[in-house]
Design a protein around this motif. Structure first.
Motif, PDB file in Angstrom:
ATOM      1  N   MET A 141     -67.954  49.071 -51.506  1.00  0.00           N
ATOM      2  CA  MET A 141     -66.945  49.705 -52.352  1.00  0.00           C
ATOM      3  C   MET A 141     -65.355  48.932 -51.853  1.00  0.00           C
ATOM      4  O   MET A 141     -64.986  48.486 -52.763  1.00  0.00           O
ATOM      5  CB  MET A 141     -66.789  51.172 -52.074  1.00  0.00           C
ATOM      6  N   LEU A 144     -65.755  45.499 -53.247  1.00  0.00           N
ATOM      7  CA  LEU A 144     -65.459  45.412 -54.545  1.00  0.00           C
ATOM      8  C   LEU A 144     -64.060  45.687 -55.178  1.00  0.00           C
ATOM      9  O   LEU A 144     -63.632  44.911 -55.732  1.00  0.00           O
ATOM     10  CB  LEU A 144     -66.561  46.633 -55.126  1.00  0.00           C
ATOM     11  N   GLN A 191     -73.793  53.863 -60.723  1.00  0.00           N
ATOM     12  CA  GLN A 191     -73.875  52.547 -60.403  1.00  0.00           C
ATOM     13  C   GLN A 191     -74.040  52.048 -58.979  1.00  0.00           C
ATOM     14  O   GLN A 191     -73.373  52.468 -58.162  1.00  0.00           O
ATOM     15  CB  GLN A 191     -72.550  51.975 -60.963  1.00  0.00           C
ATOM     16  N   VAL A 193     -74.230  50.041 -55.695  1.00  0.00           N
ATOM     17  CA  VAL A 193     -73.498  48.658 -55.315  1.00  0.00           C
ATOM     18  C   VAL A 193     -73.921  48.558 -53.978  1.00  0.00           C
ATOM     19  O   VAL A 193     -74.299  49.429 -53.100  1.00  0.00           O
ATOM     20  CB  VAL A 193     -71.631  49.310 -54.902  1.00  0.00           C
ATOM     21  N   GLU A 198     -71.693  43.752 -54.191  1.00  0.00           N
ATOM     22  CA  GLU A 198     -72.315  43.376 -55.519  1.00  0.00           C
ATOM     23  C   GLU A 198     -72.483  44.551 -56.386  1.00  0.00           C
ATOM     24  O   GLU A 198     -73.163  45.421 -55.809  1.00  0.00           O
ATOM     25  CB  GLU A 198     -73.554  42.618 -55.363  1.00  0.00           C
ATOM     26  N   LEU A 199     -72.158  44.547 -57.530  1.00  0.00           N
ATOM     27  CA  LEU A 199     -72.606  45.594 -58.636  1.00  0.00           C
ATOM     28  C   LEU A 199     -74.158  45.267 -59.003  1.00  0.00           C
ATOM     29  O   LEU A 199     -74.304  44.153 -59.562  1.00  0.00           O
ATOM     30  CB  LEU A 199     -71.576  45.669 -59.674  1.00  0.00           C
TER      31      LEU A 199
END
Ligand SMILES: Cc1cc2nc3c(=O)[nH]c(=O)nc-3n(C[C@H](O)[C@H](O)[C@H](O)COP(=O)(O)OP(=O)(O)OC[C@H]3O[C@@H](n4cnc5c(N)ncnc54)[C@H](O)[C@@H]3O)c2cc1C
Length: 243
Positions: A141, A144, A191, A193, A198-199
């Protein structure tokens, strides 16, 4: 259909423990323990918790991203005769705000993608400090956020300001003004991660012994649910020679 084939649906029975006993799986749900041959867990936003009951939760964590919607004013509905989508940005699994006609002829506009402050954070005021801390301390996170903070801030601005949301929609429906949009209920995407930030835009399905956990089922997992079920059943058949 399930009941007609001898199945049982247990509502309001959260799964609190899963134990692989070798020849069976013991599942504690709603205060009772059931023993089954195979278990497939599809927990959406709670899939980390379910995975942790079985095994090490591994390299992915579910990050909740709220998708907010508006209804388009009735007088403008006839401008939208089908689905109107932006060209997707390949860096994100989210499609971007789009216009969709619903079954009653209404048009909904959305969803955006803002970090939810709780797993079931359907509104800004839904905050769960424990869940939020878990999200913010996941290394993926932080990576990201470092990489996509600009886009994240733009999504938040669109969430907090109807005027900005309308400006985004004007790219493909030029006459829309903020006053043409009224708030509609939001959804929260589960979602995955990775630790690397990377998503994950593909399905992640993990099996350990007799338990299969769906760790990431992004859109279009609702549309494709029957095909995904066939795929999982195919894996179970492959593993055992029978479903
Ligand atoms: C805003 C938004 C727009 C979307 N648009 C589309 C779209 O256009 N097309 C599309 O195909 N998909 C779309 N999706 C994605 C789609 O909704 C998901 O991919 C799909 O719902 C995933 O299905 P699932 O069964 O894995 O999880 P879910 O649908 O989340 O179901 C998980 C279930 O498990 C239950 N559960 C959780 N923990 C426990 C527990 N411990 N014990 C018992 N039960 C538990 C939950 O209550 C829930 O009912 C969208 C999602 C959002 C949020």
């Amino acid at each position: 259909d399930l009941a007609a084939r001898g199945g049982r649906v247990l509502l309001s029975s959260p799964v609190t423990a899963i134990r692989d006993e070798g020849d069976r799986v013991a599942v504690t749900a709603g205060g009772q323990t059931l023993r089954v041959d195979r278990l497939v867990a599809c927990g959406g936003l709670s899939s980390d918790a379910l995975a942790a009951m079985v095994d090490d939760p591994g390299d992915v964590r579910i990050i909740p991203f709220r998708g907010e919607y508006y209804h388009l004013r009735a007088q403008l509905r006839d401008r939208v005769r089908g689905l109107v989508y932006p060209v997707p940005d390949p860096r994100y699994p989210f499609l971007g705000v789009h216009l969709t006609r619903d079954l009653t002829g209404g048009v909904h506009v959305g969803p955006n993608a803002v970090l939810a402050l709780a797993l079931e954070g359907y509104r800004w005021r839904d905050v769960n400090p424990r869940e939020l801390a878990r999200v913010l301390t996941w290394p993926g996170m932080r990576r990201l956020a470092r990489e996509h903070w600009r886009n994240g801030l733009a999504e938040m601005a669109g969430s907090l300001s109807r005027r900005r949301f309308a400006a985004a929609v004007r790219r493909y429906l030029p006459e829309v003004q903020a006053g043409d949009l009224t708030r509609a209920p939001a959804g929260v995407r589960a979602q995955a991660v990775r630790r690397s930030g990377e998503l994950v835009d593909d399905f992640v399905i993990r099996s350990s012994g007799r338990v299969t956990v769906v760790r990431n089922a992004p859109s279009p997992a609702a549309t494709s649910s029957l095909a995904i079920a066939e795929h999982i059943v195919g894996q179970l058949v492959g593993a055992e020679g029978r479903p």
